[in-house]
Design a protein around this motif. Structure first.
Motif, PDB file in Angstrom:
ATOM      1  N   ARG A  20       0.835  -1.196   0.000  1.00  0.00           N
ATOM      2  CA  ARG A  20       0.000   0.000   0.000  1.00  0.00           C
ATOM      3  C   ARG A  20       0.869   1.245   0.000  1.00  0.00           C
ATOM      4  N   ARG A  21       0.374   2.276  -0.651  1.00  0.00           N
ATOM      5  CA  ARG A  21       1.073   3.564  -0.682  1.00  0.00           C
ATOM      6  C   ARG A  21       0.087   4.625  -0.197  1.00  0.00           C
ATOM      7  N   PHE A  22       0.577   5.531   0.648  1.00  0.00           N
ATOM      8  CA  PHE A  22      -0.330   6.537   1.194  1.00  0.00           C
ATOM      9  C   PHE A  22       0.401   7.835   1.498  1.00  0.00           C
ATOM     10  N   SER A  23      -0.392   8.867   1.727  1.00  0.00           N
ATOM     11  CA  SER A  23       0.114  10.172   2.149  1.00  0.00           C
ATOM     12  C   SER A  23      -0.518  10.531   3.482  1.00  0.00           C
ATOM     13  N   LEU A  41       4.580  13.228  12.425  1.00  0.00           N
ATOM     14  CA  LEU A  41       5.258  14.399  11.862  1.00  0.00           C
ATOM     15  C   LEU A  41       6.430  14.059  10.931  1.00  0.00           C
ATOM     16  N   PRO A  42       7.264  13.061  11.238  1.00  0.00           N
ATOM     17  CA  PRO A  42       8.396  12.775  10.345  1.00  0.00           C
ATOM     18  C   PRO A  42       8.010  12.322   8.934  1.00  0.00           C
ATOM     19  N   ILE A  43       6.795  11.803   8.756  1.00  0.00           N
ATOM     20  CA  ILE A  43       6.377  11.345   7.426  1.00  0.00           C
ATOM     21  C   ILE A  43       5.206  12.154   6.884  1.00  0.00           C
ATOM     22  N   ALA A  44       4.932  13.286   7.504  1.00  0.00           N
ATOM     23  CA  ALA A  44       3.728  14.050   7.155  1.00  0.00           C
ATOM     24  C   ALA A  44       4.000  15.217   6.211  1.00  0.00           C
ATOM     25  N   ASN A  45       2.956  15.559   5.492  1.00  0.00           N
ATOM     26  CA  ASN A  45       2.886  16.799   4.733  1.00  0.00           C
ATOM     27  C   ASN A  45       2.084  17.758   5.604  1.00  0.00           C
ATOM     28  N   VAL A  46       2.755  18.746   6.163  1.00  0.00           N
ATOM     29  CA  VAL A  46       2.104  19.706   7.055  1.00  0.00           C
ATOM     30  C   VAL A  46       1.704  20.919   6.219  1.00  0.00           C
ATOM     31  N   PHE A  47       0.419  21.188   6.176  1.00  0.00           N
ATOM     32  CA  PHE A  47      -0.098  22.314   5.396  1.00  0.00           C
ATOM     33  C   PHE A  47      -0.365  23.492   6.323  1.00  0.00           C
ATOM     34  N   VAL A  48       0.340  24.589   6.081  1.00  0.00           N
ATOM     35  CA  VAL A  48       0.164  25.804   6.867  1.00  0.00           C
ATOM     36  C   VAL A  48      -0.003  26.981   5.913  1.00  0.00           C
ATOM     37  N   HIS A  49      -0.595  28.044   6.427  1.00  0.00           N
ATOM     38  CA  HIS A  49      -0.733  29.240   5.591  1.00  0.00           C
ATOM     39  C   HIS A  49       0.646  29.705   5.155  1.00  0.00           C
ATOM     40  N   GLU A  50       0.728  30.237   3.952  1.00  0.00           N
ATOM     41  CA  GLU A  50       2.030  30.635   3.397  1.00  0.00           C
ATOM     42  C   GLU A  50       2.788  31.603   4.305  1.00  0.00           C
ATOM     43  N   SER A  51       2.072  32.361   5.108  1.00  0.00           N
ATOM     44  CA  SER A  51       2.732  33.312   6.013  1.00  0.00           C
ATOM     45  C   SER A  51       3.376  32.625   7.219  1.00  0.00           C
ATOM     46  N   ASP A  87      -5.866  17.627  -3.421  1.00  0.00           N
ATOM     47  CA  ASP A  87      -5.412  17.972  -4.774  1.00  0.00           C
ATOM     48  C   ASP A  87      -3.892  17.907  -4.904  1.00  0.00           C
ATOM     49  N   ARG A  88      -3.177  18.284  -3.859  1.00  0.00           N
ATOM     50  CA  ARG A  88      -1.725  18.389  -3.959  1.00  0.00           C
ATOM     51  C   ARG A  88      -0.961  17.176  -3.449  1.00  0.00           C
ATOM     52  N   SER A  89      -1.576  16.344  -2.614  1.00  0.00           N
ATOM     53  CA  SER A  89      -0.837  15.229  -2.011  1.00  0.00           C
ATOM     54  C   SER A  89      -1.275  13.864  -2.495  1.00  0.00           C
ATOM     55  N   PHE A  90      -2.507  13.738  -2.886  1.00  0.00           N
ATOM     56  CA  PHE A  90      -3.021  12.435  -3.274  1.00  0.00           C
ATOM     57  C   PHE A  90      -2.782  12.227  -4.759  1.00  0.00           C
ATOM     58  N   SER A  91      -2.125  11.150  -5.105  1.00  0.00           N
ATOM     59  CA  SER A  91      -1.866  10.866  -6.515  1.00  0.00           C
ATOM     60  C   SER A  91      -2.527   9.548  -6.892  1.00  0.00           C
ATOM     61  N   LYS A  92      -2.577   9.263  -8.173  1.00  0.00           N
ATOM     62  CA  LYS A  92      -3.221   8.033  -8.620  1.00  0.00           C
ATOM     63  C   LYS A  92      -2.473   6.790  -8.162  1.00  0.00           C
ATOM     64  N   GLU A  93      -1.216   6.948  -7.737  1.00  0.00           N
ATOM     65  CA  GLU A  93      -0.459   5.817  -7.222  1.00  0.00           C
ATOM     66  C   GLU A  93      -0.769   5.533  -5.757  1.00  0.00           C
ATOM     67  N   ASP A  94      -1.406   6.472  -5.068  1.00  0.00           N
ATOM     68  CA  ASP A  94      -1.722   6.295  -3.653  1.00  0.00           C
ATOM     69  C   ASP A  94      -2.988   5.461  -3.481  1.00  0.00           C
ATOM     70  N   ASP A  95      -2.962   4.631  -2.431  1.00  0.00           N
ATOM     71  CA  ASP A  95      -4.157   3.879  -2.064  1.00  0.00           C
ATOM     72  C   ASP A  95      -5.004   4.664  -1.067  1.00  0.00           C
ATOM     73  N   TRP A  96      -4.335   5.416  -0.211  1.00  0.00           N
ATOM     74  CA  TRP A  96      -5.034   6.149   0.841  1.00  0.00           C
ATOM     75  C   TRP A  96      -4.404   7.523   1.050  1.00  0.00           C
ATOM     76  N   ILE A  97      -5.200   8.383   1.659  1.00  0.00           N
ATOM     77  CA  ILE A  97      -4.680   9.635   2.199  1.00  0.00           C
ATOM     78  C   ILE A  97      -5.218   9.733   3.621  1.00  0.00           C
ATOM     79  N   PHE A  98      -4.333   9.981   4.549  1.00  0.00           N
ATOM     80  CA  PHE A  98      -4.732  10.144   5.948  1.00  0.00           C
ATOM     81  C   PHE A  98      -4.657  11.623   6.296  1.00  0.00           C
TER      82      PHE A  98
END
Length: 107
Positions: A20-23, A41-51, A87-98
């Motif tokens: 399985r592949r996931f984000s 946190l070590p494997i995460a994509n952390v989304f914060v406001h650009e500021s 839209d930015r993290s989930f790709s067609k190769e991923d099975d899941w997004i958490f």
């Protein structure tokens, strides 16, 4: 089972767990003190406001905390931020997004 991480589209992190592949995506806003305890946190994509991107990176480095990627967004409101994460993290190769809250401290 083999675990590996790699950079995908938009410089987001994807975890390959063998079969399985996931984000892992974490939205955060002005909560640097909470998110440093998040075990993902070590494997995460952390989304914060650009500021806040530089403040988050600096805080993680000052605390000596391993972190995945800090990605900027310009959205307003959590539903829009979550859609941006998909839209930015989930790709067609991923099975899941958490999508995980920034104040998670255990699993």
């Amino acid at each position: 089972m083999t675990w590996s991480t790699g950079i995908g589209s938009e410089d987001s992190i994807h975890v390959d767990a063998g079969i399985r592949r996931f984000s892992v995506c974490i939205p955060s806003r002005k909560r640097q003190e909470y998110i440093v305890r998040n075990p993902l946190l070590p494997i995460a994509n952390v989304f914060v406001h650009e500021s806040e991107v530089d403040a988050y990176k600096r805080h993680f480095e000052d605390k000596g905390v391993a972190y995945g990627r800090v990605l900027p967004h310009t959205q307003k409101g959590l539903p829009h931020i979550r859609n941006d994460m998909i839209d930015r993290s989930f790709s067609k190769e991923d099975d899941w997004i958490f999508m995980v809250d920034d104040d998670v401290i255990g699993m």
